[in-house]
Design an enzyme around this catalytic site. Structure first.
Site, PDB file in Angstrom:
ATOM      1  CE1 TYR A 101      -6.253  -7.549   9.550  1.00 49.49           C
ATOM      2  CE2 TYR A 101      -6.013  -6.039   7.776  1.00 49.49           C
ATOM      3  CZ  TYR A 101      -6.885  -6.806   8.350  1.00 49.49           C
ATOM      4  OH  TYR A 101      -8.133  -6.919   7.959  1.00 49.49           O
ATOM      5  CB  SER A 102      -3.013  -4.278   5.219  1.00 53.84           C
ATOM      6  OG  SER A 102      -3.064  -3.629   4.060  1.00 53.84           O
ATOM      7  CB  ALA A 103       1.499  -2.650   3.547  1.00 48.57           C
TER       8      ALA A 103
ATOM      9  CG  HIS B 257      -7.861  -4.254   3.964  1.00 49.75           C
ATOM     10  ND1 HIS B 257      -7.188  -5.429   3.704  1.00 49.75           N
ATOM     11  CD2 HIS B 257      -6.840  -3.503   4.242  1.00 49.75           C
ATOM     12  CE1 HIS B 257      -5.888  -5.250   3.770  1.00 49.75           C
ATOM     13  NE2 HIS B 257      -5.615  -3.843   4.092  1.00 49.75           N
TER      14      HIS B 257
ATOM     15  CB  SER C  41      -0.417  -9.421   5.744  1.00 58.56           C
ATOM     16  OG  SER C  41      -0.556 -10.679   5.074  1.00 58.56           O
TER      17      SER C  41
END
Length: 536
Positions: free
Chosen positions: A211-213, A451, A215
């Site tokens: 997820y996020s970083a 987010h 990802s």
């Protein structure tokens, strides 16, 4: 939720005996956890800011008479605070550990599918540790019946600093400098592939997700495997990229040098010293001092480096040429990737830019190559550097620009290139959009579907209501099928379509009304990849 724990000892044979925990709900075992298992030697002393070192070939965690104790969590890499939350007591640079969570009951014939999850946090903060009640709920109440492996990895300065001094030092060992956090993740992934069968997992069925970083890290792991790992040594079967994408071509050593020099100035280390003395003093500086120094820097974010060792200088060019898609297709790789509607509301909260054009420019240059920032802001603001229509202030622009670079726009350019060169939408590429949020998501309601509010969906948070679970059941089952390697009924046909969870809780297929905007920004920033790579 009522849950209890009891010691659980496992003889892994090649790794020795290890003790973790059995997690019980209403006295019924629902899973097992092993927390803080080392996958590499400590990155301390002379090994700070260097590639991780694998454990010795015959390393053992314990014996039958004295099993290794893994009933806790991973150590946490020293890191700045998020939303004023900072627990220095959990910090330890010796953090190259991973957590393993295993469902109770008999594994499938070939072993449990493996869900290798990389945590987020802008590559600056975060950890892989989950509360026992969350693990219990995820293993027992959701359809995601698989082994979950969550590695810790080095963050911020410790994981992503790069410079000529570090590069030249590493070159003596035949290495490149930078991207230590990505190398950590890769070593943890290789450890998982080599050892997960001892925990009941199937090493031939590994999904890498983040997820996020996490990802973005997942993308980097995918790209690295496609271009630096031969077919016969490939580990990744599928990838899930939640709320992040490929971004732009990472900075090269020349641009990263500016940040290294700024860090030394803030720390009071003279730039006139020899390379060896600079690195010696930097390695002797306490972790807390290094973390605290970031607040006094203008280039605050430590991120990926184009080093032609982990990150190829041709990464974006390979996507544009179609070679990236063709390699994914040849290896049978599938991708789930998508977004939340209001990503920008959380993005603007992290080291928020000063409320001016120059403030936004400087802040974005902390993350991205200056050439990309210049092009983007010229496109948004024009030569007059005026605030674009629809933006409340410069900080609002910062949030939208950050979200477009991290998620919305550059994902779309990536998707277009994948489908144009062979991946089938709805089968090989599963696009999604989330416009619904659960009350238990943990973020202010005024932020909307921002987010990370959808993590309650993917991780099946304990606070989900019965109505939430009814709404999310098809999504949870689709995720489980994807991780297991089964066909997924996604519902989309063309690349401009995405499976959507609407604000009213209904699922439909969404005709993407941001598609052209996304392609425009991709072309603006990434169409010159072949020329940009020569300057890295």
């Amino acid at each position: 939720m009522n849950y209890t724990t009891a010691p659980h000892t496992l003889d892994t044979h090649q790794l020795g005996s290890v003790t973790g925990l059995t997690l019980c709900q209403k006295s019924k075992p629902v899973g097992h956890s092993f927390g803080g298992i080392p996958y590499a030697l400590p990155p301390l002393g002379a090994f700070r800011f260097r590639r991780p070192r694998p454990l010795p070939l015959h390393y053992r965690y314990g014996t039958k008479s004295n099993p290794g104790n893994f009933t806790g969590n991973c150590a946490v890499c020293p890191q700045p605070a998020w939303q004023n939350s900072r627990n220095e007591e959990s910090w330890n640079e010796d953090c190259l550990h991973l957590n393993i969570y295993i469902p109770a009951g008999s594994a499938p014939k070939n072993g449990w599918p493996v869900f290798f999850y990389i945590h987020g946090g802008f590559l600056q903060w975060g950890n892989p540790n989950m509360a026992p009640e969350s693990i219990t709920h995820l293993l027992n109440d959701s359809a995601l019946r698989c082994i979950i492996v969550q590695p810790a990895y080095r963050l911020n300065t410790f994981g992503f600093i790069a410079s000529a001094e570090l590069h030249n030092e590493a070159a003596r060992d035949g290495h490149a400098a930078g991207n230590m956090g990505f190398w950590d993740q890769r070593l943890a992934l290789e450890w998982t592939h080599s050892n997960i069968r001892a925990f009941g997992g199937d090493p031939g069925n590994i999904t890498v997700a983040g997820y996020s970083a996490g990802s973005h890290s997942t993308f980097q792991q995918l790209a690295h495997e496609l271009y630096f790992v031969p077919d016969e040594k490939a580990v990744i079967k599928r990838v899930i990229m939640w709320s992040n994408g490929p971004g732009v071509q990472a900075k090269g050593i020349v641009e990263q040098q500016k940040q290294f020099d700024e860090l030394l100035r803030v720390l009071g280390i003279p730039l006139s010293l020899s390379a060896e003395e600079k690195l010696k003093r930097l390695r002797e500086t306490p972790a807390k001092v290094i973390v605290d120094s970031q607040k006094d820097m203008s280039i605050t974010e430590f991120r990926a480096t184009t080093d032609d060792s982990f990150v190829s200088r041709e990464t974006i060019a390979h996507i544009n040429s179609g070679d990236f898609a063709r390699r994914m297709k040849r290896r049978g790789m599938k991708l789930m990737n998508g977004e939340c509607r209001d990503e920008h509301n959380l993005y603007r909260q992290w080291r928020t830019a000063k409320d001016s054009y120059d403030g936004v420019y400087t802040r974005l240059c902390a993350d991205y190559p200056e050439i990309a920032v210049s092009k983007l802001l010229l496109d948004y603001c024009g030569a007059s550097k005026t605030l674009p229509p629809g933006m409340k202030d410069w900080q609002d622009l910062f949030g939208h620009a950050y979200a477009n670079l991290q998620v919305h726009c550059l994902e779309r350019g990536f998707h277009r290139a994948l489908v144009d060169h062979g991946l089938q939408p709805g089968k090989d590429l599963l696009r999604y959009r989330i416009e619904w949020r659960a009350e238990c998501c943990g973020y202010p309601p005024e932020w909307g579907v921002t987010h990370a509010t959808d993590m309650a969906i993917w991780f099946w948070y304990p606070g989900l209501t019965d109505e939430d679970k009814r709404i999310l059941k098809p999504w949870n089952e689709a995720l489980a099928a994807f991780v297991h390697g089964d066909d997924v009924e996604w519902g989309t046909k063309g690349v401009k379509e995405a499976r959507r969870l609407r604000s009213d809780g209904k699922t439909d297929v969404w005709a993407d009304n941001r598609w052209e905007e996304g392609l425009h920004v991709w072309q603006l920033l990434n169409e010159e990849a072949d020329r940009v790579k020569s300057r890295l």
